[in-house]
Scaffold this active site. Structure first.
Site, PDB file in Angstrom:
ATOM      1  N   CYS A 117       6.296  -5.050   0.654  1.00 17.37           N
ATOM      2  CA  CYS A 117       6.384  -3.751  -0.018  1.00 17.37           C
ATOM      3  C   CYS A 117       6.249  -2.592   0.987  1.00 17.37           C
ATOM      4  O   CYS A 117       7.199  -2.342   1.731  1.00 17.37           O
ATOM      5  CB  CYS A 117       5.357  -3.702  -1.141  1.00 17.37           C
ATOM      6  SG  CYS A 117       5.787  -2.525  -2.405  1.00 17.37           S
TER       7      CYS A 117
ATOM      8  N   HIS B  59       4.884  -8.649  -4.070  1.00 18.17           N
ATOM      9  CA  HIS B  59       3.533  -8.864  -3.531  1.00 18.17           C
ATOM     10  C   HIS B  59       3.004 -10.267  -3.820  1.00 18.17           C
ATOM     11  O   HIS B  59       2.204 -10.427  -4.754  1.00 18.17           O
ATOM     12  CB  HIS B  59       2.554  -7.897  -4.206  1.00 18.17           C
ATOM     13  CG  HIS B  59       2.733  -6.468  -3.867  1.00 18.17           C
ATOM     14  ND1 HIS B  59       2.084  -5.867  -2.822  1.00 18.17           N
ATOM     15  CD2 HIS B  59       3.471  -5.513  -4.463  1.00 18.17           C
ATOM     16  CE1 HIS B  59       2.422  -4.593  -2.775  1.00 18.17           C
ATOM     17  NE2 HIS B  59       3.254  -4.349  -3.759  1.00 18.17           N
TER      18      HIS B  59
ATOM     19  N   GLU C  36       0.692 -11.626  -2.481  1.00 18.78           N
ATOM     20  CA  GLU C  36      -0.773 -11.580  -2.316  1.00 18.78           C
ATOM     21  C   GLU C  36      -1.479 -11.173  -3.600  1.00 18.78           C
ATOM     22  O   GLU C  36      -2.692 -11.334  -3.719  1.00 18.78           O
ATOM     23  CB  GLU C  36      -1.148 -10.649  -1.151  1.00 18.78           C
ATOM     24  CG  GLU C  36      -1.098  -9.146  -1.427  1.00 18.78           C
ATOM     25  CD  GLU C  36       0.305  -8.526  -1.353  1.00 18.78           C
ATOM     26  OE1 GLU C  36       1.312  -9.271  -1.438  1.00 18.78           O
ATOM     27  OE2 GLU C  36       0.378  -7.291  -1.220  1.00 18.78           O
TER      28      GLU C  36
ATOM     29  N   ARG D 122       5.660   0.051  -7.676  1.00 18.39           N
ATOM     30  CA  ARG D 122       6.388   1.160  -7.035  1.00 18.39           C
ATOM     31  C   ARG D 122       7.169   0.643  -5.827  1.00 18.39           C
ATOM     32  O   ARG D 122       7.080   1.182  -4.725  1.00 18.39           O
ATOM     33  CB  ARG D 122       5.429   2.285  -6.641  1.00 18.39           C
ATOM     34  CG  ARG D 122       4.785   2.973  -7.842  1.00 18.39           C
ATOM     35  CD  ARG D 122       3.864   4.102  -7.454  1.00 18.39           C
ATOM     36  NE  ARG D 122       2.754   3.650  -6.635  1.00 18.39           N
ATOM     37  CZ  ARG D 122       1.672   3.039  -7.108  1.00 18.39           C
ATOM     38  NH1 ARG D 122       1.558   2.808  -8.406  1.00 18.39           N
ATOM     39  NH2 ARG D 122       0.719   2.651  -6.303  1.00 18.39           N
TER      40      ARG D 122
ATOM     41  N   GLY E 292       0.865  -1.183   0.000  1.00 17.15           N
ATOM     42  CA  GLY E 292       0.000   0.000   0.000  1.00 17.15           C
ATOM     43  C   GLY E 292       0.891   1.220   0.000  1.00 17.15           C
ATOM     44  O   GLY E 292       1.821   1.301  -0.787  1.00 17.15           O
ATOM     45  N   GLU E 293       0.635   2.111   0.930  1.00 23.58           N
ATOM     46  CA  GLU E 293       1.425   3.345   0.997  1.00 23.58           C
ATOM     47  C   GLU E 293       1.962   3.449   2.419  1.00 23.58           C
ATOM     48  O   GLU E 293       1.190   3.595   3.372  1.00 23.58           O
ATOM     49  CB  GLU E 293       0.530   4.523   0.627  1.00 23.58           C
ATOM     50  CG  GLU E 293       1.216   5.554  -0.239  1.00 23.58           C
ATOM     51  CD  GLU E 293       2.247   6.353   0.539  1.00 23.58           C
ATOM     52  OE1 GLU E 293       3.345   6.598   0.009  1.00 23.58           O
ATOM     53  OE2 GLU E 293       1.961   6.701   1.694  1.00 23.58           O
ATOM     54  N   SER E 294       3.288   3.380   2.545  1.00 24.64           N
ATOM     55  CA  SER E 294       3.876   3.263   3.880  1.00 24.64           C
ATOM     56  C   SER E 294       3.652   4.509   4.739  1.00 24.64           C
ATOM     57  O   SER E 294       3.463   4.395   5.952  1.00 24.64           O
ATOM     58  CB  SER E 294       5.371   2.949   3.773  1.00 24.64           C
ATOM     59  OG  SER E 294       6.027   3.901   2.961  1.00 24.64           O
TER      60      SER E 294
ATOM     61  N   ARG F 156      12.793   3.639  -0.915  1.00 26.93           N
ATOM     62  CA  ARG F 156      11.415   3.648  -1.425  1.00 26.93           C
ATOM     63  C   ARG F 156      11.403   3.948  -2.924  1.00 26.93           C
ATOM     64  O   ARG F 156      12.256   4.680  -3.412  1.00 26.93           O
ATOM     65  CB  ARG F 156      10.589   4.719  -0.710  1.00 26.93           C
ATOM     66  CG  ARG F 156      10.340   4.425   0.736  1.00 26.93           C
ATOM     67  CD  ARG F 156       9.512   5.535   1.365  1.00 26.93           C
ATOM     68  NE  ARG F 156       8.156   5.565   0.856  1.00 26.93           N
ATOM     69  CZ  ARG F 156       7.313   6.578   1.035  1.00 26.93           C
ATOM     70  NH1 ARG F 156       7.691   7.640   1.705  1.00 26.93           N
ATOM     71  NH2 ARG F 156       6.088   6.524   0.564  1.00 26.93           N
TER      72      ARG F 156
HETATM   73  N1  GLN Z   1       5.690   3.010  -2.933  1.00 27.38           N
HETATM   74  C1  GLN Z   1       5.012   2.598  -1.719  1.00 27.38           C
HETATM   75  C2  GLN Z   1       5.642   3.268  -0.507  1.00 27.38           C
HETATM   76  O1  GLN Z   1       6.708   3.822  -0.595  1.00 27.38           O
HETATM   77  C3  GLN Z   1       5.025   1.098  -1.563  1.00 27.38           C
HETATM   78  C4  GLN Z   1       4.311   0.472  -2.733  1.00 27.38           C
HETATM   79  C5  GLN Z   1       3.601  -0.812  -2.452  1.00 27.38           C
HETATM   80  O2  GLN Z   1       3.379  -1.219  -1.302  1.00 27.38           O
HETATM   81  N2  GLN Z   1       3.161  -1.432  -3.509  1.00 27.38           N
HETATM   82  O3  GLN Z   1       5.059   3.237   0.527  1.00 27.38           O
END
Ligand code: GLN
Length: 190
Positions: free
Chosen positions: A80, A172, A174, A137, A48-50, A107
């Protein structure tokens, strides 16, 4: 029966729960509260987005309780964004979140055209047959401490690593139909 949690604040937690549901002897459990956390024998941090996940962990009062349980030996696997949450060090002076795993992560390391891609590779610890790898990403692991074991290297970059009861992957599992990495993780839970 092992209860395996998935942090369910943001990101690909439903996909992780779906993979866990394919495995025998596993009770998948979404984790949103400290009460949920108290029930689990192991936990997965989804992609997701950290930055968003770190903020939600703090807002939900889960950051400290989760860190404490990890320090007490709770088996954990970060995918991720989850890998980024686990890292002690993030490049470019970004502050750490859980900061429990002795790795430095970069990242969005695959910029431009390689931003998101799929490939496959053999992870000997997991399976003798190649595993599908999905990168979105994704971060890579720039360096590791002496007690950290690389589980996979792709183009000279560490993309999966293990330190005692903690596992981190850039990719991932998942988001594929292949439950072998999930089976490997639950196999690490006593
Ligand atoms: N780019 C995201 C981050 O820096 C991580 C991407 C992902 O979990 N698919 O949080």
């Amino acid at each position: 029966m092992k209860t395996v949690g998935v942090l369910a604040l943001q990101g690909s937690f439903r996909e992780h729960l779906r993979q866990l549901a394919k495995l025998d002897g596993i009770l998948p459990c979404p984790v949103k509260t400290t009460r949920d956390l108290a029930q689990v024998d192991g936990i997965i941090l989804p992609g997701g987005e950290s930055t968003a996940q770190g903020k939600l962990l703090r807002d939900f009062g889960l950051l400290e309780p989760l860190r404490t349980r990890i320090q007490q030996g709770l088996p954990i696997w970060g995918t991720c964004a989850g890998l980024i949450l686990l890292a002690k060090r993030i490049t470019d002076h970004e502050p750490a979140h859980l900061g429990v795993m002795d790795i430095t992560v970069r990242r969005n390391a695959y910029g431009g055209q390689l931003d998101s891609f799929s490939t496959s590779t053999v992870l000997p610890a997991v399976s003798p047959e190649p595993l599908p790898l999905v990168f979105i990403r994704a971060p890579w692991i720039e360096s590791i401490g002496e007690n950290v074991e690389p589980l996979a290297v792709q183009d000279g970059r560490i993309i999966a690593a293990k330190e005692r009861h903690m596992i981190a992957t850039s990719f991932h599992p998942e988001l594929t139909d292949d439950p072998r990495f999930h089976a490997y993780f639950v196999g690490q839970i006593a």
